[in-house]
Motif scaffolding. Structure first.
Motif, short mmCIF file in Angstrom:
data_model
loop_
_atom_site.label_atom_id
_atom_site.label_comp_id
_atom_site.label_asym_id
_atom_site.label_seq_id
_atom_site.Cartn_x
_atom_site.Cartn_y
_atom_site.Cartn_z
N GLN A 190 -7.61 -6.84 -72.28
CA GLN A 190 -7.33 -8.12 -72.50
C GLN A 190 -6.62 -8.04 -73.95
O GLN A 190 -5.45 -9.07 -74.04
N GLU B 197 -14.07 -9.07 -67.36
CA GLU B 197 -14.07 -9.88 -68.68
C GLU B 197 -13.22 -11.06 -68.32
O GLU B 197 -12.11 -10.93 -67.37
N PHE C 55 -17.30 -9.33 -81.35
CA PHE C 55 -15.95 -9.68 -81.16
C PHE C 55 -15.93 -11.28 -80.76
O PHE C 55 -15.01 -11.73 -80.53
N GLY D 263 -22.20 -12.28 -71.23
CA GLY D 263 -22.22 -12.41 -72.36
C GLY D 263 -20.74 -13.36 -72.94
O GLY D 263 -19.94 -13.10 -72.01
N ALA E 118 -14.07 -16.02 -74.53
CA ALA E 118 -13.95 -14.66 -73.89
C ALA E 118 -15.37 -14.38 -73.18
O ALA E 118 -16.38 -15.19 -73.71
N GLY F 221 -17.80 -11.41 -70.63
CA GLY F 221 -17.85 -10.40 -70.01
C GLY F 221 -19.40 -10.38 -69.13
O GLY F 221 -20.40 -10.69 -69.56
#
Ligand code: 2NL
Length: 354
Positions: free
Chosen positions: A178, A214, A254, A285, A308, A310
């Motif tokens: 990504q 993700e 992140f 997550g 984002a 995952g």
């Protein structure tokens, strides 16, 4: 002449095979055959004698020839019948069983997940499985002392003696895909990255290679509310409309803020069932992409923001299909698959792409 006739007709009738029949033909009608020799005698006869003997010999020759031909046909039929008896074949027997291949549940779930996000407008990206430590760690704001970077948890490649550049790693998540996608395509963007990832772990719930998907959405005003809607939409499409979800505050280097998502489940007799009961199971997550991460990917965090997430594909495949041991997925003996209802080409319909 009558003697000859009787002799050969009887011999022909009695002969047992085609080779014996050929011997008889030579004996009677070959160059030096008994009947041929007699025909040669015709030349020495008087015209009167010849007028009687000629037609008689011709008739004998024709008769023996027809008898040879008839017997030859009969012997041929007999040989064919014999072969047909010997090579008998029952075409009504059921066909021999041939084992068929099946779609692996992990591949099937990857397709399903991809189709669901594609319906919501996400592109699909892939990238290298051997990564630089920049793309796998630094760009994701994972500091040098973070436990994920310890050799215990990550597979590192070797450098030559004296080569002090940082070693490559087997990617521990598909986030690097990504980062590369943001660099190449810029903003705004919506993308998912499914694929293989690697961590040095092996027990009933961990294998050193596993699969992850993700997701990333960057735009001017993407918020946690958009994240929540997208994920709820995903879980109800994947597990069924009635599954309940729970968002819990969490922490990842992140994302900021970060949240983990649990789905409703029941534990009975040692098996999990999704979409019923009073227990919760962590499956994902997520969070708002950290400004440092955006900057690493060449995106200005004062202009852009986004979410984002995952999740483990193997994990949600186990949950949907009730498979208890993750290691079974990567065992070379896949007979167990039939037990869980995976049969050849039995693929559920996937959502149409956008
Ligand atoms: C987990 C946690 C997560 C991400 C993955 C991500 C990717 C980029 C930027 C920021 Cl490019 N974040 N991915 C975010 C939060 C959590 O995965 O437990 N996965 C199984």
């Amino acid at each position: 002449m009558d003697d000859l006739r009787e002799k050969y007709l009887k011999a022909i009738a009695d002969v047992a095979d085609e080779a014996g029949l050929e011997d008889l033909r030579v004996q009677a009608l070959g160059k030096k055959g008994e009947i041929s020799l007699q025909m040669r005698e015709l030349g020495k006869m008087t015209p009167e004698q010849r007028q009687v003997a000629g037609p008689a010999l011709n008739a004998l020759k024709n008769e023996v020839n027809s008898a040879l031909a008839a017997r030859k046909a009969a012997l041929g039929d007999a040989a064919l019948n014999e072969r047909l008896r010997g090579e008998w074949l029952d075409v009504t027997l059921p066909a021999r069983h041939r084992r068929q291949g099946t779609i692996h549940p992990v591949s099937q779930v990857t397709e399903e997940v991809t189709a669901i996000f594609a319906d919501m407008g996400f592109a699909v990206a892939e990238g290298p499985q051997i990564e630089t430590d920049w793309y796998n760690f630094d760009a994701l704001n994972i500091p040098g002392h973070h436990p994920a970077r310890a050799e215990m948890d990550t597979f590192y490649t070797h450098r030559k003696e004296g080569d002090n550049r940082p070693p490559h790693v087997l990617r521990t998540h598909t986030s690097p895909v990504q980062i590369r996608y943001m660099e190449q395509h810029g903003t705004p963007c919506r993308v998912i990255a499914p694929g293989r990832v690697y961590r040095a772990d092996y027990d009933q719930t961990h294998t050193p290679m596993f699969h992850q998907v993700e997701g990333l959405a960057i735009d001017k005003d993407i918020s946690m509310a958009n994240l929540k809607w997208v994920l709820e939409e995903f879980f109800s499409a994947y597990f069924g409309a009635k599954v309940r979800t729970r968002f819990r505050a969490s922490h990842f280097p992140f994302t900021e803020p970060s949240a983990e998502v649990d789905i409703q489940c029941s534990w009975e007799g040692g098996t999990v069932k999704v979409g019923e009961g009073d227990d919760w199971l962590e499956v994902l997550g997520s969070g708002m992409v950290h400004p440092h991460v955006l900057r690493s990917a060449g995106v200005d965090p004062d202009q852009w923001q986004g979410f984002a997430f995952g999740m483990g594909i193997d994990r949600i495949a186990m949950l949907k299909y009730g498979i208890p041991d993750l290691r079974a997925f990567f065992d070379s003996d896949l007979r167990w698959l039939r037990h869980y209802g995976f049969s050849a080409l039995d693929v559920p319909a996937v959502h149409s792409g956008v």
